[in-house]
Scaffold this active site. Structure first.
Site, mmCIF file in Angstrom:
data_model
loop_
_atom_site.group_PDB
_atom_site.id
_atom_site.type_symbol
_atom_site.label_atom_id
_atom_site.label_comp_id
_atom_site.label_asym_id
_atom_site.label_seq_id
_atom_site.Cartn_x
_atom_site.Cartn_y
_atom_site.Cartn_z
ATOM 1 C CD GLU A 211 -1.662 -13.279 5.380
ATOM 2 O OE1 GLU A 211 -2.903 -13.286 5.526
ATOM 3 O OE2 GLU A 211 -1.096 -12.968 4.315
ATOM 4 C CE LYS B 96 2.449 -6.773 0.299
ATOM 5 N NZ LYS B 96 3.774 -6.370 -0.235
ATOM 6 C CB SER C 270 6.286 -3.905 -6.752
ATOM 7 O OG SER C 270 7.550 -4.053 -6.140
HETATM 8 C C1 PLP Z 1 4.769 -7.196 -0.697
HETATM 9 C C2 PLP Z 1 5.620 -6.630 -1.758
HETATM 10 C C3 PLP Z 1 6.138 -7.417 -2.812
HETATM 11 C C4 PLP Z 1 5.972 -8.909 -2.881
HETATM 12 O O1 PLP Z 1 4.660 -9.353 -2.979
HETATM 13 P P1 PLP Z 1 4.058 -9.909 -4.353
HETATM 14 O O2 PLP Z 1 2.783 -10.538 -3.930
HETATM 15 O O3 PLP Z 1 5.050 -10.906 -4.896
HETATM 16 O O4 PLP Z 1 3.885 -8.766 -5.263
HETATM 17 C C5 PLP Z 1 6.863 -6.798 -3.822
HETATM 18 N N1 PLP Z 1 7.099 -5.473 -3.784
HETATM 19 C C6 PLP Z 1 6.651 -4.685 -2.794
HETATM 20 C C7 PLP Z 1 6.958 -3.230 -2.815
HETATM 21 C C8 PLP Z 1 5.892 -5.231 -1.739
HETATM 22 O O5 PLP Z 1 5.449 -4.433 -0.751
#
Ligand code: PLP
Length: 393
Positions: A111, A89, A377
């Site tokens: 948000e 993010k 992610s």
């Molecule tokens: C917020 C988040 C997501 C989901 O958001 P995307 O916009 O779909 O990437 C996925 N993995 C993690 C670790 C997150 O913090």
């Protein structure tokens, strides 16, 4: 078939900017200037500098030997969990903060649902001394106390929203209302590839550093710059969009998306938006969303807060419905199993969102020599309570 956004902000039949008239000036300003700004050398210099020395990029591409052995193929993990603040993010919030600076904005609003995007936004505001206001559903403020504390420590003002279900949708409405009332001095940092054009394209561009690095790292490690399979989880879809970006039109690469099935696709407690969704308008764009016959948005459910969103970014609606991406809906149970497998095989505790992508490895059938990249992610620290609860040895 091309997968880039068109001039009107559409991916196929999804996207666009369906906004109240009072937001036109804000969106128009952004739409008119974002490409020039993003492509300017001075912007890129500062963006790249912060990605490198602040966020910690490039993130490693790690050959996961024991997972590879387990699945009988070559698995690589793109370590977005090693970014500052623990997920992808931050790539987006750095980009948008610099965008706000270029547009001479003095105030940032955002948000947040689970609080991860709120923390990433508060982080870059602290870094640059920008005023930061985060709207958060009152119920989420209670449920996500530790992220609320982080945002406050970082100097953000967290405003609990008491309308509606007191969750993400209500926080978003409140943020939009704020933006309408402060069109001149405020930039609204949206947290995923959702919202009206140009947000989905802008956020995709900021996250595209992920696939840019994958290309270079694969070339170094396997001698070719593309994988056979590229796997990512999809909430709004920003980490997936960033991981797919440079491969979108490359047919050699099978794009695999994992969304949250919750208790099961047919259970009524699910967030399998692309699978179950029908076209409709949410947060200013036409996309797939979970709604009843009257167009009422249905509350999504997933064990993972970051995938618990009733819509999906318009790019992903298009990738899924055009058949470019292969979609798998992963239950809470399968995600938990995958999280434990990754932890025990590689010593990496993944975020619950990420665990959905890892679970999709069971559902694809790569050959022994195929190269499979999973976008990791985020890290699992924030999910430890849930993991410990499920820990059965
Ligand atoms: C917020 C988040 C997501 C989901 O958001 P995307 O916009 O779909 O990437 C996925 N993995 C993690 C670790 C997150 O913090």
């Amino acid at each position: 078939m091309g997968f880039a956004v068109d001039m009107q902000g559409f991916y196929g039949e999804y996207g666009g900017a369906y906004i109240p008239e009072m937001l036109y000036p804000n969106i128009k300003e952004l739409e008119d200037s974002y490409l020039n700004i993003v492509q300017s050398e001075s912007f890129q210099l500062r963006f790249r500098h912060l990605l490198k020395d602040y966020a910690g990029r490039p993130t490693p591409l790690f050959r996961a030997e024991r997972l590879s052995e387990h699945f009988g193929t070559q698995i690589f993990l793109k370590r977005e969990d090693l970014n500052h603040t623990g997920a992808h993010k931050i790539n987006n919030t750095i980009g948008q903060l610099l965008m706000a600076e270029r547009l001479n904005k003095k105030r940032i609003i955002a948000e947040t649902g689970a609080g991860q995007h709120g923390v990433a936004t508060a982080t870059v505001c602290a870094l640059t001394g920008m005023e930061c206001i985060v709207y958060m559903g009152a119920l989420d403020v209670e449920r996500q106390a530790s992220n609320v504390k982080k945002m406050k420590m970082l100097g953000a003002e967290v405003i609990p929203v008491h309308s509606g279900n007191k969750t993400l949708k209500d926080a978003t409405n409140e943020a939009i209302r704020d933006w309408i009332n402060h069109p001149v001095d405020t930039h609204y940092i949206i947290g995923s590839v959702v919202g009206p054009h140009p947000y989905p394209d802008m956020v995709t561009r900021f996250q595209s550093v992920i696939s840019e690095e994958i290309r270079i790292q694969l070339m170094e490690q396997v001698g070719r710059d593309y994988p056979d399979y590229l796997v990512a989880c999809v909430g709004g879809g920003s980490n997936a969009a960033g991981a797919y970006y440079h491969y979108m039109d490359d047919d050699r690469v099978t794009l695999v998306s994992a969304e949250a099935a919750g208790l099961g696709v047919d259970s009524g407690k699910t967030a399998a938006t692309s699978l179950l969704g029908t076209p409709g308008i949410i947060h200013g764009s036409r996309t797939l969303l979970m709604q009843d016959d009257d167009g009422q948005i249905e509350e999504p459910y997933s064990i993972s807060a970051g995938l618990d969103y009733p819509g999906v970014g318009p790019l992903h609606a298009w990738l899924a419905r055009s058949g470019r991406a292969t979609l798998h809906a992963i239950t809470d149970e399968k995600a938990l199993q995958a999280a434990f497998l990754c932890t025990r095989k590689e010593g990496i505790i993944p975020a619950l969102e990420t665990a959905h992508a890892l679970a999709a490895l069971e559902l694809i059938t790569p050959g022994t020599d195929d190269v499979v990249v999973v976008n990791l992610s985020g890290r699992g620290d924030k999910d430890m309570e849930i993991y410990i609860d499920k820990l059965e040895i």
